[in-house]
Design an enzyme around this catalytic site. Structure first.
Site, PDB file in Angstrom:
ATOM      1  N   LEU A   1       0.811  -1.217   0.000  1.00 50.03           N
ATOM      2  CA  LEU A   1       0.000   0.000   0.000  1.00 50.03           C
ATOM      3  C   LEU A   1       0.847   1.271   0.000  1.00 50.03           C
ATOM      4  CD1 LEU A   1      -2.916  -1.041   2.373  1.00 50.03           C
ATOM      5  CD2 LEU A   1      -2.872  -0.958  -0.120  1.00 50.03           C
TER       6      LEU A   1
ATOM      7  N   GLY B   1      -8.954  -1.297  11.111  1.00 51.95           N
ATOM      8  CA  GLY B   1      -8.728  -1.293  12.544  1.00 51.95           C
ATOM      9  C   GLY B   1      -7.405  -0.683  12.946  1.00 51.95           C
TER      10      GLY B   1
ATOM     11  N   HIS C   1      -4.882  -2.671  24.684  1.00 54.94           N
ATOM     12  CA  HIS C   1      -5.493  -3.968  24.425  1.00 54.94           C
ATOM     13  C   HIS C   1      -6.764  -4.080  25.268  1.00 54.94           C
ATOM     14  CE1 HIS C   1      -2.674  -5.821  21.698  1.00 54.94           C
ATOM     15  NE2 HIS C   1      -1.657  -5.421  22.456  1.00 54.94           N
ATOM     16  N   ASP C   2      -7.449  -5.197  25.080  1.00 59.77           N
ATOM     17  CA  ASP C   2      -8.744  -5.414  25.722  1.00 59.77           C
ATOM     18  C   ASP C   2      -8.744  -5.002  27.194  1.00 59.77           C
ATOM     19  OD1 ASP C   2     -10.625  -7.244  27.381  1.00 59.77           O
ATOM     20  OD2 ASP C   2     -11.378  -7.559  25.361  1.00 59.77           O
ATOM     21  N   ILE C   3      -7.743  -5.439  27.946  1.00 56.87           N
ATOM     22  CA  ILE C   3      -7.738  -5.175  29.387  1.00 56.87           C
ATOM     23  C   ILE C   3      -7.646  -3.677  29.684  1.00 56.87           C
ATOM     24  CG2 ILE C   3      -5.230  -5.426  29.634  1.00 56.87           C
ATOM     25  CD1 ILE C   3      -5.797  -6.848  32.312  1.00 56.87           C
TER      26      ILE C   3
ATOM     27  N   TYR D   1      -8.833  -1.178  27.685  1.00 57.29           N
ATOM     28  CA  TYR D   1     -10.114  -0.563  27.360  1.00 57.29           C
ATOM     29  C   TYR D   1     -11.150  -0.912  28.430  1.00 57.29           C
ATOM     30  CZ  TYR D   1      -7.529  -0.795  22.973  1.00 57.29           C
ATOM     31  OH  TYR D   1      -6.545  -0.730  22.023  1.00 57.29           O
TER      32      TYR D   1
ATOM     33  N   ASP E   1     -12.735  -6.475  23.312  1.00 54.91           N
ATOM     34  CA  ASP E   1     -12.425  -6.765  21.913  1.00 54.91           C
ATOM     35  C   ASP E   1     -13.659  -7.250  21.142  1.00 54.91           C
ATOM     36  OD1 ASP E   1      -9.791  -6.081  22.146  1.00 54.91           O
ATOM     37  OD2 ASP E   1      -8.989  -8.079  21.772  1.00 54.91           O
TER      38      ASP E   1
END
Length: 383
Positions: free
Chosen positions: A66, A88, A131-133, A135, A161
């Site tokens: 790209l 994302g 990461h998930d934790i 957020y 997530d």
């Protein structure tokens, strides 16, 4: 492809986590998902063999450089055939590539441009890693989990997530595409995991303001504080889960446990919950997990075995509903939800990045001459 989204076209910018999961879900439901990956360089093969990459099943993969203007032009041409673009990356990355919302909506005015991030496209943390934790921590949800005498445990990466991110992306995409069918105009969706989890926390925010939710962990009705809504160790060092919230289910559970309801304190008398948890723990430790399951069967006591990840597929309920499907020699979770007239099925395991480049680009209207030009420019591999 089969399923209710047959004919629905998605271009996914390759990444990790919730955006790929969301696109796999769309693919499971019949959408044609074209994943745009980076060109594989020697030694850059993915650590996870594609057949084990369940987040990328139900897709085809093309690989482009790209940084080459020819590749960017190809993406814009692909979008003319697409309903949705999903990305994302951190805020600003797509704009620097020349593939921001303005450029993409110019190529296809009715395009839905879905952006997935943890923190969102705006705010002081927007460009920070996470990461998930992380957020989950910001939403107040993580603080509610676990026992009060130890740090909050990570609940896998299911909540932020997937629950607050991927599933909200799918809802947003379907809503925006429905609106675009009426208006002829696309739009950008800012999908932030902190927004989704905050929305999922609606009931608990209400309870807290009502005064019925304590800030202490394991002190409330569905966080393990209530003796009738938690897990207990059994005689064989396994576990059962009980969730008998309603009075009639609670009465059934007490009966299954062999306790005298007349000698028990009121179900929702919080001052007695610690004592009741101790009583329940002693009782459940007196039998094995499967003995408790047998005793509770058919009695509406809201008792279930805590199965391991290997035991779960073998449970009769899971087997009866075909919750898992053998596909490409592996046990996959079956597509969900289920449709009576347009059932979904697994049709394609994950591809090695770029494995479908030539055939997929051809199917999406990129001519042989254009593909050869991409190869000549270095934007695409020869084969």
């Amino acid at each position: 492809m089969t399923g209710p989204l047959k004919g629905f076209r998605v271009v996914e910018m390759g990444g990790i986590g919730p955006a790929p999961f969301a696109c796999a879900l769309l693919g499971d439901l019949g959408a044609e998902v074209l994943r745009v990956d980076r060109l594989l360089r020697p030694g850059s093969e993915p650590e996870l063999p594609p057949r084990f990459d369940f987040y990328n099943r139900s897709k085809r993969s093309i690989a482009l450089d790209l940084k080459k203007p020819e590749a960017v032009a190809t993406i814009l041409k692909l979008l003319e055939q697409a309903d949705v673009l999903v990305e994302g990356f951190r805020p600003g990355v797509m704009e620097r590539l020349g593939l921001g919302p303005e450029a993409c909506l110019s190529a296809k005015p009715s395009l839905v441009y879905a952006r997935m991030t943890g923190w969102g496209q705006s705010g002081p943390l927007a460009k920070e890693a996470g990461h998930d934790i992380n957020y989950l921590a910001l939403t107040g949800a993580l603080h509610c989990l676990g026992d009060d005498d130890r740090p909050p445990p990570p609940p896998l990466n299911l909540v932020a997530d997937l629950g607050g991110g991927a599933l909200y992306l799918v809802v947003g995409v379907l809503a925006a595409v429905w609106e675009a069918k009426r208006s002829g105009r696309g739009q950008t969706i800012d999908v932030a995991m902190i927004d989704g989890v905050t929305h999922l926390m609606s009931a608990f925010q209400a309870y807290r303001q009502q005064g019925t939710w304590s800030e202490n962990r394991a002190d409330n009705i569905v966080d393990g504080g209530a003796p009738f809504y938690r897990t207990y160790e059994t005689k064989d060092k396994k576990y059962v889960a009980v969730g008998a919230i309603e009075p009639h289910f609670y009465a059934n559970l007490v009966e299954v446990m062999g306790l005298d309801s007349g000698q028990m304190p009121a179900q929702n008398e919080r001052a007695t919950w610690q004592m009741m948890r101790n009583v329940f723990a002693r009782v459940f430790a007196s039998r094995t997990r499967d003995e408790w399951v047998a005793v509770a069967a058919g009695r509406d006591a809201c008792l279930a075995p805590v199965l391991t990840i290997d035991e779960a597929p073998l449970h009769p309920q899971m087997e009866t509903r075909n919750a898992y499907t053998m596909f490409d020699g592996l046990r996959h979770p079956s597509p969900a939800p289920r449709f009576s007239r347009t059932p979904s099925e697994l049709t394609r395991p994950a591809s090695l990045p770029g494995a479908d480049t030539h055939t997929a680009l051809g199917d999406w209207g990129i001519s042989q001459q254009e593909r050869q030009a991409l190869v000549s420019s270095g934007a695409m591999a020869k084969s």
